[in-house]
Write a protein that holds these residues in place. Structure first.
Motif, PDB file in Angstrom:
ATOM      1  N   THR A  36      -1.905  63.871  80.630  1.00  0.00           N
ATOM      2  CA  THR A  36      -0.560  63.822  80.949  1.00  0.00           C
ATOM      3  C   THR A  36       0.019  62.672  81.501  1.00  0.00           C
ATOM      4  OG1 THR A  36      -0.832  66.369  81.411  1.00  0.00           O
ATOM      5  CG2 THR A  36       1.282  65.196  82.111  1.00  0.00           C
ATOM      6  N   THR A  37       0.982  62.134  80.864  1.00  0.00           N
ATOM      7  CA  THR A  37       1.849  61.121  81.265  1.00  0.00           C
ATOM      8  C   THR A  37       2.799  61.468  82.178  1.00  0.00           C
ATOM      9  OG1 THR A  37       3.321  61.012  79.509  1.00  0.00           O
ATOM     10  CG2 THR A  37       1.383  59.998  79.103  1.00  0.00           C
ATOM     11  N   GLU A  38       3.418  60.336  82.895  1.00  0.00           N
ATOM     12  CA  GLU A  38       4.519  60.691  84.074  1.00  0.00           C
ATOM     13  C   GLU A  38       5.690  61.041  83.414  1.00  0.00           C
ATOM     14  OE1 GLU A  38       4.995  57.312  86.503  1.00  0.00           O
ATOM     15  OE2 GLU A  38       2.919  57.412  87.161  1.00  0.00           O
ATOM     16  N   MET A  39       5.913  60.811  82.171  1.00  0.00           N
ATOM     17  CA  MET A  39       7.197  60.914  81.541  1.00  0.00           C
ATOM     18  C   MET A  39       7.016  62.612  81.152  1.00  0.00           C
ATOM     19  SD  MET A  39       8.845  59.839  77.821  1.00  0.00           S
ATOM     20  CE  MET A  39       7.675  60.847  76.842  1.00  0.00           C
ATOM     21  N   GLU A  40       5.870  62.877  80.729  1.00  0.00           N
ATOM     22  CA  GLU A  40       5.989  64.448  80.304  1.00  0.00           C
ATOM     23  C   GLU A  40       5.979  65.252  81.551  1.00  0.00           C
ATOM     24  OE1 GLU A  40       2.935  64.270  76.352  1.00  0.00           O
ATOM     25  OE2 GLU A  40       2.096  63.930  78.462  1.00  0.00           O
ATOM     26  N   THR A  41       6.134  64.841  82.884  1.00  0.00           N
ATOM     27  CA  THR A  41       6.423  65.766  83.875  1.00  0.00           C
ATOM     28  C   THR A  41       7.822  65.880  84.248  1.00  0.00           C
ATOM     29  OG1 THR A  41       6.195  63.850  85.558  1.00  0.00           O
ATOM     30  CG2 THR A  41       4.085  64.904  84.984  1.00  0.00           C
ATOM     31  N   LEU A  42       8.660  65.070  83.603  1.00  0.00           N
ATOM     32  CA  LEU A  42      10.150  65.178  83.609  1.00  0.00           C
ATOM     33  C   LEU A  42      10.626  66.329  82.877  1.00  0.00           C
ATOM     34  CD1 LEU A  42      11.016  61.457  82.892  1.00  0.00           C
ATOM     35  CD2 LEU A  42      11.048  62.686  85.145  1.00  0.00           C
ATOM     36  N   PRO A  43      11.650  67.113  83.343  1.00  0.00           N
ATOM     37  CA  PRO A  43      12.225  68.176  82.607  1.00  0.00           C
ATOM     38  C   PRO A  43      12.469  67.948  80.887  1.00  0.00           C
ATOM     39  CG  PRO A  43      13.381  67.721  84.553  1.00  0.00           C
ATOM     40  CD  PRO A  43      12.476  66.637  84.523  1.00  0.00           C
ATOM     41  N   GLU A  45      14.888  68.314  78.812  1.00  0.00           N
ATOM     42  CA  GLU A  45      16.284  67.882  78.547  1.00  0.00           C
ATOM     43  C   GLU A  45      16.609  66.500  78.835  1.00  0.00           C
ATOM     44  OE1 GLU A  45      15.509  70.792  80.410  1.00  0.00           O
ATOM     45  OE2 GLU A  45      16.238  72.339  78.899  1.00  0.00           O
ATOM     46  N   ILE A  46      15.782  66.161  79.890  1.00  0.00           N
ATOM     47  CA  ILE A  46      15.851  64.569  80.514  1.00  0.00           C
ATOM     48  C   ILE A  46      15.114  63.650  79.403  1.00  0.00           C
ATOM     49  CG2 ILE A  46      15.532  62.938  82.187  1.00  0.00           C
ATOM     50  CD1 ILE A  46      15.892  65.082  84.322  1.00  0.00           C
ATOM     51  N   ILE A  47      13.972  64.322  79.009  1.00  0.00           N
ATOM     52  CA  ILE A  47      13.083  63.462  78.146  1.00  0.00           C
ATOM     53  C   ILE A  47      13.900  63.328  76.800  1.00  0.00           C
ATOM     54  CG2 ILE A  47      10.915  63.455  76.736  1.00  0.00           C
ATOM     55  CD1 ILE A  47       9.741  65.054  79.026  1.00  0.00           C
ATOM     56  N   VAL A  48      14.371  64.295  76.212  1.00  0.00           N
ATOM     57  CA  VAL A  48      14.927  64.302  75.118  1.00  0.00           C
ATOM     58  C   VAL A  48      16.258  63.436  74.985  1.00  0.00           C
ATOM     59  CG1 VAL A  48      16.301  65.677  73.296  1.00  0.00           C
ATOM     60  CG2 VAL A  48      14.086  66.684  74.359  1.00  0.00           C
ATOM     61  N   ASP A  49      16.960  63.270  76.313  1.00  0.00           N
ATOM     62  CA  ASP A  49      18.209  62.580  76.344  1.00  0.00           C
ATOM     63  C   ASP A  49      17.647  61.043  76.510  1.00  0.00           C
ATOM     64  OD1 ASP A  49      20.097  61.105  78.763  1.00  0.00           O
ATOM     65  OD2 ASP A  49      21.142  62.561  77.284  1.00  0.00           O
ATOM     66  N   ILE A  50      16.626  60.828  77.164  1.00  0.00           N
ATOM     67  CA  ILE A  50      16.156  59.481  77.074  1.00  0.00           C
ATOM     68  C   ILE A  50      15.807  58.848  75.716  1.00  0.00           C
ATOM     69  CG2 ILE A  50      14.151  57.838  78.123  1.00  0.00           C
ATOM     70  CD1 ILE A  50      14.288  59.601  80.662  1.00  0.00           C
ATOM     71  N   VAL A  60      10.177  55.825  65.825  1.00  0.00           N
ATOM     72  CA  VAL A  60       9.228  55.971  64.802  1.00  0.00           C
ATOM     73  C   VAL A  60       7.678  55.670  65.431  1.00  0.00           C
ATOM     74  CG1 VAL A  60       8.314  55.333  62.628  1.00  0.00           C
ATOM     75  CG2 VAL A  60      10.761  55.834  62.862  1.00  0.00           C
ATOM     76  N   GLN A  61       7.860  54.382  66.276  1.00  0.00           N
ATOM     77  CA  GLN A  61       6.561  54.226  66.899  1.00  0.00           C
ATOM     78  C   GLN A  61       6.126  55.144  68.066  1.00  0.00           C
ATOM     79  OE1 GLN A  61       7.439  50.257  68.218  1.00  0.00           O
ATOM     80  NE2 GLN A  61       7.911  49.439  66.276  1.00  0.00           N
ATOM     81  N   PHE A  62       6.937  55.600  68.622  1.00  0.00           N
ATOM     82  CA  PHE A  62       6.868  56.645  69.775  1.00  0.00           C
ATOM     83  C   PHE A  62       6.075  57.824  69.059  1.00  0.00           C
ATOM     84  CE2 PHE A  62       8.238  60.638  71.858  1.00  0.00           C
ATOM     85  CZ  PHE A  62       7.955  60.271  73.071  1.00  0.00           C
ATOM     86  N   GLY A  68       1.526  65.095  71.705  1.00  0.00           N
ATOM     87  CA  GLY A  68       2.577  65.662  72.465  1.00  0.00           C
ATOM     88  C   GLY A  68       3.655  64.890  72.130  1.00  0.00           C
ATOM     89  N   TRP A  69       3.895  63.589  72.035  1.00  0.00           N
ATOM     90  CA  TRP A  69       4.944  62.875  71.843  1.00  0.00           C
ATOM     91  C   TRP A  69       5.316  63.166  70.403  1.00  0.00           C
ATOM     92  CZ3 TRP A  69       4.740  57.290  74.339  1.00  0.00           C
ATOM     93  CH2 TRP A  69       4.397  57.522  75.783  1.00  0.00           C
ATOM     94  N   ARG A  70       4.433  63.330  69.534  1.00  0.00           N
ATOM     95  CA  ARG A  70       5.030  63.743  67.969  1.00  0.00           C
ATOM     96  C   ARG A  70       5.751  65.055  68.145  1.00  0.00           C
ATOM     97  NH1 ARG A  70       3.686  62.438  63.112  1.00  0.00           N
ATOM     98  NH2 ARG A  70       4.020  63.959  61.512  1.00  0.00           N
ATOM     99  N   ALA A  71       5.561  65.922  69.042  1.00  0.00           N
ATOM    100  CA  ALA A  71       6.126  67.346  69.091  1.00  0.00           C
ATOM    101  C   ALA A  71       7.334  67.032  69.831  1.00  0.00           C
ATOM    102  CB  ALA A  71       5.349  68.299  70.041  1.00  0.00           C
TER     103      ALA A  71
END
Length: 424
Positions: A36-43, A45-50, A60-62, A68-71
């Motif tokens: 689990t990365t620190e980013m994945e602990t964020l809500p 909606e915030i992740i998608v907004d970023i 595309v690289q992400f 998990g990031w592909r999802a």
């Protein structure tokens, strides 16, 4: 196989970095364990907004970093937010359609990135190219491209070049002797994507041949396909003869073309097709002299309908309709003087491609593309050079990109992960 091809054509270095990181994680935590990365602990909606604010090349690289990031990258909310952030003032992604020397290819350059990749042109993977090796770009809308078969006019694909999702549209009615005008767009009210196919044809039962300079197709058939449905619909005849090139401007859910002059209607008209009620309507033209087929083309500048009008000696006037469908709102916003890029001064005829473009710029030297976020105007010269023009300083700058093809047509594209959910 499609994913591998996309990575090969986009950025091998980033793929190797991602593989090395994956190997290190497996060594540290064991194969098959979830990290689990620190980013994945964020809500969420915030992740998608970023993510929605990132350039398409970064996304595309992400998506290839981990499952998990592909999802996250495949979340439909991300595509919706991407499109909401594609403001008319943001720098676009440019698709370069190359039809020389033999095979059709698509390339891209992302003007919104701010690293070394902004000066690199990369090739896009076209998964259906074996079945349609020669194609024309019908249009672009919300991250989707519509491509038509330039050899037989019977195949049409809608395709997202950054997710490699694509669909082949059903075959429509064909005529033995015909010419076709295409359009592709989206209406914000109906939330529907539609492909418009205006077919002009004639009866070929007669064995006589016309000696006229241009073949006249007196009959017409307007065909419409709504993405997500299973069949084309015929709307009947159209009273206007449109210039044979795809719609150049999608504004307010309307596609726009220019009409050809006719015996009793010599003036050229600016015609629109409303994707909501599927009606043709005339749009008032700017008062900038007699517009004809060869001295102007349509464009979209920051969401407004615009006309680039050619003057003497390569000069260009840009007229913008500030209040849609109001004739008095047309204003001359820019005047661009004559210019010839350095690489074109040497020899305009040398290594000219044998292939003649299906949708040429009518022999004009320059074509208006869009406005950049710094206020400069992006231009294409002779299908060979991209140039930015600063209207405040009156300065031209030849843009240099690593790997750019020798001949191309530029399509202003809003890169996104958008796709259309269709019934299975």
């Amino acid at each position: 196989m499609c994913v591998v091809n996309l990575l090969l054509t986009m950025d091998l270095d980033d793929e190797r970095v991602a593989k090395r990181r994956k190997t290190m994680l497996e060594d540290d935590h064991g194969v098959g364990q979830q990290t689990t990365t620190e980013m994945e602990t964020l809500p969420h909606e915030i992740i998608v907004d970023i993510l929605s604010r990132l350039p398409i090349t970064s996304l595309v690289q992400f998506k290839f970093v981990c499952k998990g990031w592909r999802a996250l990258a495949q979340d439909p909310l991300l595509a919706d937010m991407q499109l909401s952030w594609k403001a008319p003032t943001k720098n676009p992604c440019l698709i370069l359609h190359c039809d020389f020397p033999i095979r059709n290819q698509l390339y891209f350059v992302d003007l919104s990135v701010h690293n070394h990749d902004k000066d690199k042109v990369k090739r896009l993977y076209v998964p259906f190219q074996t079945s349609m090796p020669e194609f024309d770009v019908v249009g672009t809308c919300n991250g989707l491209l519509c491509l038509s078969d330039s050899l037989y006019n019977d195949a049409l694909y809608v395709y997202n070049p950054f997710t490699i999702d694509f669909m082949e549209l059903p075959k429509s009615r064909q005529y033995s002797d015909q010419e076709v005008v295409f359009g592709f767009g989206f209406h914000p009210k109906t939330k529907q994507y539609k492909v418009v196919k205006i077919v002009y044809y004639r009866n070929t039962s007669s064995s006589s041949y016309s000696r006229a300079r241009r073949v006249v197709y007196p009959q017409s058939d307007v065909q419409v396909f709504t993405l997500g449905t299973s069949a084309w619909r015929s709307l009947g005849k159209v009273a206007y003869q449109l210039i044979r090139r795809p719609s150049e401007a999608l504004v307010n859910g309307r596609l726009h073309w220019v009409s050809r002059p006719r015996r009793y209607y010599p003036a050229r008209r600016l015609m629109s097709f409303d994707l909501e009620d599927e009606q043709f309507r005339e749009v008032p033209k700017p008062d900038c002299g007699g517009l004809n087929r060869c001295n102007f083309h349509l464009c979209v500048l920051r969401g407004f309908l615009a006309a680039a009008v050619y003057g003497n000696y390569g000069k260009l006037e840009i007229w913008v309709m500030k209040d849609y469908n109001v004739k008095e709102s047309w204003i001359k916003e820019f005047s661009i003087g004559a210019y010839m890029p350095k690489c074109l001064k040497q020899n305009l005829v040398r290594d000219r491609p044998l292939k003649i473009w299906k949708n040429p710029s009518n022999g004009k030297v320059v074509r208006l593309l869009c406005l950049l976020d710094n206020g400069e105007i992006l231009l294409e010269y002779k299908n060979r050079v991209l140039v930015s023009y600063d209207p405040k300083k009156g300065k031209f700058t030849d843009l240099v990109f690593q790997g750019i093809p020798h001949w191309f047509q530029t399509v202003v594209h809003a890169g996104s992960f958008n796709w259309i959910n269709t019934p299975s």
